[in-house]
Design a protein around this motif. Structure first.
Motif, short mmCIF file in Angstrom:
data_model
loop_
_atom_site.label_atom_id
_atom_site.label_comp_id
_atom_site.label_asym_id
_atom_site.label_seq_id
_atom_site.Cartn_x
_atom_site.Cartn_y
_atom_site.Cartn_z
N TRP A 134 34.62 62.86 25.86
CA TRP A 134 34.54 63.13 24.42
C TRP A 134 34.53 61.79 23.70
O TRP A 134 35.39 60.94 23.96
CB TRP A 134 35.73 63.97 23.96
CG TRP A 134 35.58 64.42 22.55
CD1 TRP A 134 36.14 63.86 21.44
CD2 TRP A 134 34.77 65.50 22.09
NE1 TRP A 134 35.73 64.53 20.32
CE2 TRP A 134 34.88 65.54 20.70
CE3 TRP A 134 33.94 66.44 22.74
CZ2 TRP A 134 34.20 66.49 19.92
CZ3 TRP A 134 33.28 67.38 21.97
CH2 TRP A 134 33.42 67.41 20.57
N ARG A 135 33.55 61.58 22.82
CA ARG A 135 33.44 60.33 22.08
C ARG A 135 34.01 60.56 20.68
O ARG A 135 33.40 61.21 19.84
CB ARG A 135 31.98 59.88 22.01
CG ARG A 135 31.40 59.58 23.40
CD ARG A 135 29.93 59.25 23.36
NE ARG A 135 29.13 60.41 22.96
CZ ARG A 135 28.30 60.43 21.92
NH1 ARG A 135 28.14 59.35 21.18
NH2 ARG A 135 27.63 61.51 21.63
N ALA A 136 35.22 60.06 20.47
CA ALA A 136 35.88 60.27 19.19
C ALA A 136 35.28 59.36 18.12
O ALA A 136 34.81 58.26 18.42
CB ALA A 136 37.37 59.99 19.34
N GLU A 137 35.30 59.83 16.89
CA GLU A 137 34.86 58.99 15.78
C GLU A 137 35.81 57.81 15.62
O GLU A 137 37.03 57.98 15.75
CB GLU A 137 34.84 59.79 14.48
CG GLU A 137 33.71 60.79 14.42
CD GLU A 137 33.78 61.65 13.17
OE1 GLU A 137 34.80 61.58 12.45
OE2 GLU A 137 32.83 62.40 12.92
N ALA A 138 35.26 56.67 15.32
CA ALA A 138 36.10 55.52 15.02
C ALA A 138 36.78 55.77 13.68
O ALA A 138 36.27 56.55 12.86
CB ALA A 138 35.24 54.26 14.97
N PRO A 139 37.93 55.11 13.42
CA PRO A 139 38.60 55.31 12.13
C PRO A 139 37.64 55.00 10.98
O PRO A 139 36.95 53.98 11.01
CB PRO A 139 39.75 54.29 12.17
CG PRO A 139 39.96 54.00 13.63
CD PRO A 139 38.63 54.17 14.30
N GLY A 140 37.55 55.91 10.03
CA GLY A 140 36.68 55.70 8.88
C GLY A 140 35.24 56.14 9.11
O GLY A 140 34.46 56.24 8.17
N GLN A 141 34.87 56.40 10.35
CA GLN A 141 33.50 56.81 10.65
C GLN A 141 33.37 58.33 10.53
O GLN A 141 34.28 59.06 10.90
CB GLN A 141 33.14 56.39 12.08
CG GLN A 141 31.73 56.79 12.51
CD GLN A 141 31.55 56.69 14.03
OE1 GLN A 141 32.49 56.80 14.80
NE2 GLN A 141 30.32 56.49 14.44
N ILE A 142 32.24 58.79 9.97
CA ILE A 142 31.95 60.22 10.01
C ILE A 142 30.54 60.38 10.54
O ILE A 142 29.57 59.97 9.90
CB ILE A 142 32.08 60.87 8.62
CG1 ILE A 142 33.55 60.78 8.16
CG2 ILE A 142 31.64 62.33 8.66
CD1 ILE A 142 33.83 61.45 6.83
N ARG A 143 30.42 60.94 11.71
CA ARG A 143 29.11 61.11 12.34
C ARG A 143 28.31 62.20 11.62
O ARG A 143 28.87 63.13 11.06
CB ARG A 143 29.26 61.54 13.80
CG ARG A 143 29.79 60.48 14.71
CD ARG A 143 29.85 61.05 16.13
NE ARG A 143 30.37 60.07 17.06
CZ ARG A 143 29.63 59.11 17.62
NH1 ARG A 143 28.34 59.02 17.35
NH2 ARG A 143 30.17 58.25 18.44
N ALA A 144 26.97 62.08 11.72
CA ALA A 144 26.12 63.15 11.20
C ALA A 144 26.28 64.40 12.04
O ALA A 144 26.24 65.52 11.54
CB ALA A 144 24.66 62.70 11.19
N MET A 145 26.49 64.21 13.34
CA MET A 145 26.72 65.35 14.23
C MET A 145 28.15 65.24 14.73
O MET A 145 28.47 64.29 15.46
CB MET A 145 25.76 65.31 15.41
CG MET A 145 24.36 65.78 15.05
SD MET A 145 23.25 65.77 16.49
CE MET A 145 23.01 64.02 16.70
N ARG A 146 29.01 66.16 14.32
CA ARG A 146 30.42 66.04 14.67
C ARG A 146 31.04 67.41 14.87
O ARG A 146 30.66 68.39 14.23
CB ARG A 146 31.16 65.26 13.58
CG ARG A 146 31.16 65.95 12.23
CD ARG A 146 31.45 64.97 11.10
NE ARG A 146 32.75 64.34 11.13
CZ ARG A 146 33.82 64.74 10.43
NH1 ARG A 146 33.75 65.80 9.65
NH2 ARG A 146 34.94 64.07 10.50
N TRP A 147 31.97 67.45 15.79
CA TRP A 147 32.69 68.69 16.09
C TRP A 147 34.17 68.35 16.18
O TRP A 147 34.52 67.23 16.59
CB TRP A 147 32.23 69.29 17.41
CG TRP A 147 30.82 69.81 17.39
CD1 TRP A 147 30.43 71.09 17.16
CD2 TRP A 147 29.62 69.06 17.62
NE1 TRP A 147 29.05 71.19 17.22
CE2 TRP A 147 28.53 69.96 17.50
CE3 TRP A 147 29.34 67.71 17.89
CZ2 TRP A 147 27.21 69.56 17.67
CZ3 TRP A 147 28.02 67.31 18.05
CH2 TRP A 147 26.98 68.24 17.93
#
Ligand SMILES: [Zn+2]
Length: 489
Positions: free
Chosen positions: A197-210
């Protein structure tokens, strides 16, 4: 009744030729599919042409086949990169489209290429984004079984917990720890460990996220294939295919996590088959306008997609193949000769299996002998160059009966996937006939100059350059990846 020979395939697991037998009458086959963030280039399509050859050989032996090709519509295209941006998100930003539009556009382009190459459609094309819940459940089981650890960048598979790790790739784990060029991931315990699982970095919001027990993020690429294959084909299945680049990492990791998940002491998949690369080498056309060349691009230049298929089948799938213009011209000429000769034979019978072929050849000793030789070639780890040679020889062999030649042509059409009955000689005329020599470097420069003029909104100059290109018989098409040029003839 003569039975066909055992099908002998080179199994990457153990690196040896083995007799193949499926677990049931239906062969369950999984092929790693494309990451849909750009057009597939002709080298990518070698993997699917190879999988199709394999599928036709399985049908020839009388088995049914259930085939899955996945669509990676989330995740990194480069296996080694656990961190950084998602290729599909990058493409979406560049082309000013949504990630869904990007994935859908390139998925459809992939299907177009499959059809053009006469690749039998898979029974399932699962999209990774449709299986994220199952991926999370799969990873949770690995957590319960103690195969994982969590760090800031996500959930990782702990390869030190798997004593068999790397067997497929013949990987010396201790050697890889020292030598491999692998990115640094802070907190990762070993360079062979990989993200589930590739977690979002702090402050990052991916376009594709679950959302997941490990925070917002996206599944790891390797996880996708394990989950989609098991969901559609069952926990164990017969054959897994992919390009040889997957043998060292992607498939190694798929095996590690799948066998950890199953925990039954059985090999997850018994047969692993890998095709070698296509070398683009020095072929000028492969680099027109700086682009990687696609099947559609070849077609624009006058090469029938099936000439490219025949070109691929002219090499054994486990040999590197050098792509050259001469080679492709030669394949188109060979295809043209085959189409002319088979057209002269009239309607070909429909044949899929060895048994059907032998029944149709009945007591025609000449045809039966050739069918047996074709069966021998197919059974010898898919020796397609040999099948092609047998077909060409047979169509020239005056001692064979016309009905015998018809059966042999139909057999070859079935196992090679070259539908002679649907082609006319006019479909496969020489590509460059009648066109003057062209200085590719000069055309590349004109195309680049025009692109530069367009970027600086100098429309007059861009139009003038387009006119100049038109004069040369060159047509420029502007695509999301930049301009592509072709001979307009
Ligand atoms: Zn895969």
């Amino acid at each position: 009744m003569t039975v066909s020979r055992p099908l002998r395939l080179f199994n990457s697991l153990g690196r040896r030729i083995e007799d193949f037998e499926p677990a049931t009458d239906v062969v369950r086959l999984y092929s790693c599919g494309p990451t849909v963030y750009s057009y597939a280039h002709i080298g990518n399509m070698r993997a699917y042409t190879f999988a199709d050859m394999l599928r036709r050989a399985l049908l020839w032996k009388g088995w049914q086949v259930e085939h899955v090709i996945n669509i990676t519509d989330v995740g990194h295209a480069v296996a080694e990169a656990e961190l950084g941006e998602d290729k599909i998100e990058v493409a979406a930003a560049r082309e000013r489209r949504s990630v869904e539009e990007i994935a859908e556009m390139y998925t459809q382009a992939f299907f177009t290429d499959l059809a053009a190459l006469n690749i039998l459609p898979a029974h399932h094309y699962p999209r990774a984004t449709q299986y994220v819940d199952e991926m999370i459940a799969f990873a949770e089981r690995l957590v319960e079984r103690g195969f994982t650890y969590e760090i800031e960048s996500g959930l990782y598979f702990d390869t030190s917990k798997d004593p068999g790790y790397g067997r497929l790739g013949l990987i010396d784990v201790s050697g890889q720890l020292e030598g491999a060029r692998v990115e640094e991931v802070p907190g990762r315990r070993a360079k062979t460990d990989f993200a589930l699982w590739r977690a979002e970095a702090p402050g990052q919001i991916r376009a594709m996220r679950w959302n997941s027990p490990w925070g917002w993020g996206a599944p790891g690429w390797h996880l996708e294939c394990s989950v989609m294959s098991m969901m559609l084909l069952g926990e164990h299945f017969d054959i897994h295919t992919g390009g040889v680049d997957h043998r060292q990492l992607h498939h190694v990791n798929e095996i590690a996590q799948s066998e950890a998940y199953l925990g039954d002491g059985q090999p997850w998949v018994r047969f692993w088959l890998h095709n070698e690369f296509l070398q683009l080498g020095s072929a000028k056309m492969a680099k027109s306008a700086g682009q990687v060349v696609t099947v559609q691009e070849l077609a624009k230049q006058g090469f029938h997609p099936l000439a490219y298929r025949l070109f691929l089948l002219g090499g054994h799938y486990r040999s590197q193949l050098e792509f050259t213009e001469d080679g492709l011209n030669g394949a188109q000429a060979a295809l043209r000769r085959l189409v002319r000769r088979t057209a002269a034979l009239g309607q070909l019978p429909l044949i899929t299996t060895f048994d059907e072929a032998r029944a149709l050849a009945a007591d025609d000793a000449g045809a039966t002998a050739v069918i047996d030789q074709i069966d021998d070639a197919v059974s010898s780890d898919l020796n397609t160059p040999r099948v092609l040679a047998l077909l060409q020889d047979s169509l020239r062999d005056a001692t064979l009966s016309e009905q015998g030649q018809r059966v042999i042509a139909a057999v070859s059409a079935a196992v090679l996937g070259l539908p002679f009955g649907n082609l006319e000689p006019a479909d496969v005329e020489p590509a460059a006939e009648g066109l003057p020599e062209l200085d590719h470097a000069m055309v590349d420069k004109l195309v680049a100059d025009r692109e530069a003029a367009r970027s600086s909104r100098d429309w007059a100059r861009a139009d003038a350059l387009r006119d100049e290109l038109t004069q040369l018989g060159v047509q420029v098409t502007d695509t999301p990846d930049g301009p592509v040029w072709s001979r307009s003839g």
